[in-house]
Enzyme design. Structure first.
Site, PDB file in Angstrom:
ATOM      1  N   ASP A 104      37.176  22.260  -6.628  1.00 35.50           N
ATOM      2  CA  ASP A 104      38.101  23.401  -7.361  1.00 35.50           C
ATOM      3  C   ASP A 104      38.847  24.316  -6.954  1.00 35.50           C
ATOM      4  OD1 ASP A 104      36.444  25.563  -6.918  1.00 35.50           O
ATOM      5  OD2 ASP A 104      34.975  26.275  -8.499  1.00 35.50           O
ATOM      6  N   SER A 105      39.162  24.744  -5.636  1.00 31.09           N
ATOM      7  CA  SER A 105      40.359  25.605  -5.032  1.00 31.09           C
ATOM      8  C   SER A 105      41.648  24.705  -5.692  1.00 31.09           C
ATOM      9  CB  SER A 105      40.096  25.284  -3.519  1.00 31.09           C
ATOM     10  OG  SER A 105      39.863  24.343  -2.707  1.00 31.09           O
TER      11      SER A 105
ATOM     12  N   ASP B 124      33.654  19.235  -6.746  1.00 31.67           N
ATOM     13  CA  ASP B 124      32.927  20.107  -8.099  1.00 31.67           C
ATOM     14  C   ASP B 124      32.501  20.395  -8.658  1.00 31.67           C
ATOM     15  OD1 ASP B 124      32.298  22.853  -5.661  1.00 31.67           O
ATOM     16  OD2 ASP B 124      34.928  23.027  -5.192  1.00 31.67           O
TER      17      ASP B 124
ATOM     18  N   GLU C 244      27.894  25.650  -7.262  1.00 34.88           N
ATOM     19  CA  GLU C 244      27.080  26.850  -6.135  1.00 34.88           C
ATOM     20  C   GLU C 244      26.360  27.031  -6.965  1.00 34.88           C
ATOM     21  OE1 GLU C 244      30.740  29.596  -6.344  1.00 34.88           O
ATOM     22  OE2 GLU C 244      31.909  27.660  -5.664  1.00 34.88           O
TER      23      GLU C 244
ATOM     24  N   GLU D  66      30.014  29.261   2.970  1.00 38.18           N
ATOM     25  CA  GLU D  66      30.825  29.626   3.342  1.00 38.18           C
ATOM     26  C   GLU D  66      30.563  30.813   3.057  1.00 38.18           C
ATOM     27  OE1 GLU D  66      33.586  28.415   0.177  1.00 38.18           O
ATOM     28  OE2 GLU D  66      34.847  30.177   0.626  1.00 38.18           O
TER      29      GLU D  66
HETATM   30  O1  KIV Z   1      36.830  24.413  -3.705  1.00 33.38           O
HETATM   31  C1  KIV Z   1      36.760  23.928  -1.990  1.00 33.38           C
HETATM   32  O2  KIV Z   1      38.046  24.020  -2.076  1.00 33.38           O
HETATM   33  C2  KIV Z   1      35.445  24.245  -1.669  1.00 33.38           C
HETATM   34  C3  KIV Z   1      35.108  24.479  -0.630  1.00 33.38           C
HETATM   35  C4  KIV Z   1      36.638  25.537   0.544  1.00 33.38           C
HETATM   36  C5  KIV Z   1      34.042  24.437   0.353  1.00 33.38           C
HETATM   37  O3  KIV Z   1      34.304  25.135  -2.696  1.00 33.38           O
END
Ligand code: KIV
Length: 264
Positions: free
Chosen positions: A45-46, A84, A115, A182
């Site tokens: 979700d980044s 995610d 998470e 993380e």
């Molecule tokens: O959303 C993401 O890219 C992540 C990673 C940084 C672990 O959760």
């Protein structure tokens, strides 16, 4: 090359083989990672931050995650695709979580990531029970940015360390096949890695995790809004793209493009 499954990822821990993972959000990037033999692609979700320019991940929707997951799945042949679960896709109810995990699988994910630790154990178990593999994610959990008061390293104090170790055990017990650690101290990540049987994938968690994951835009130099200390930049693509774009614009302005070879 053979198709990587969660069983392969889990086996790698037993064999002492490090697991290199990267994020991808689109078709061409997924192709490149897959062809490079990256065993695990995370549709993170980044994307909300590095692709859409949002200040954090909280505004990312299920529709957006499904869009990115479909694009990545089209570009991938062998890597394991983990998608995610965005904010609000699993926090309200276990029913919601199960349905949304299913939507991501329909979009092409082979596992989902969410998470949380002990507080999400029931949710993880319910999703695993519907045969969808789950990757946990503890420590600095970006969807909890407001509770944490920013992106801060977690688990510096003894009490927090005990809690995070308990979270890791709860995630494993709930049936997760692996877990992202993380933003935690390297010693704590090592202790968790040695305590649980499922692979730990670190990001800002030191060298002794079973694998590492980074955001692709960070290692390629495409996102320079923040430069976390744990990131290693392998190339400055922003500079390369910028110089290509300038060259093109110059060619057009000077009448050098299109040339004879580009015209009919
Ligand atoms: O959303 C993401 O890219 C992540 C990673 C940084 C672990 O959760």
């Amino acid at each position: 090359m053979k198709k990587i499954t969660i069983l392969d990822i889990m086996k790698m821990k037993g064999e002492g083989k490090k697991i290199p993972a990267l994020t991808a959000y689109d078709y061409p990037t997924a192709r490149i990672l897959d062809e490079a033999g990256i065993p695990l692609i995370l549709v993170g979700d980044s994307a909300g931050m590095v692709v859409a320019g949002c200040p954090n991940t909280l505004s990312v929707t299920m529709d957006e995650m499904m869009y990115h997951t479909r694009a990545v799945a089209r570009g991938n042949k062998n890597a394991l695709i983990v998608a995610d679960m965005p904010f609000l896709a699993y926090q309200i109810s276990v029913e919601d979580a199960k349905r949304n995990a299913g939507f991501l699988v329909r979009a092409g994910a082979e596992a989902i990531k969410l998470e949380g630790g002990l507080n999400r154990a029931d949710t993880i178990k319910a999703i695993v029970d519907m045969d969808i593999p789950v990757m946990g994610h503890i420590g600095l959990t970006p969807q909890s940015i407001h509770r944490m008061g920013g992106y801060r390293v977690q688990g510096r104090e003894k009490k927090q360390q005990k809690k995070l170790l308990g979270d890791a055990k709860a995630v494993e017990k709930a049936g997760a096949f692996s877990i992202v650690l993380e933003g935690i101290p390297a010693d704590l990540a090592e202790e968790i890695t040695e305590t649980i049987a499922i692979p730990t994938i670190g990001i800002g968690a030191g060298p002794r995790c079973d694998g590492q994951v980074l955001v692709i835009h960070d290692i390629l130099g495409l996102y320079d809004n923040v430069q976390p200390r744990f990131v290693k930049r392998y190339v400055d693509l922003k500079k390369s793209i910028s110089s290509a774009v300038n060259e093109y614009a110059d060619d057009v302005r000077q009448g050098r493009f299109p040339g004879k070879g580009h015209s009919f």
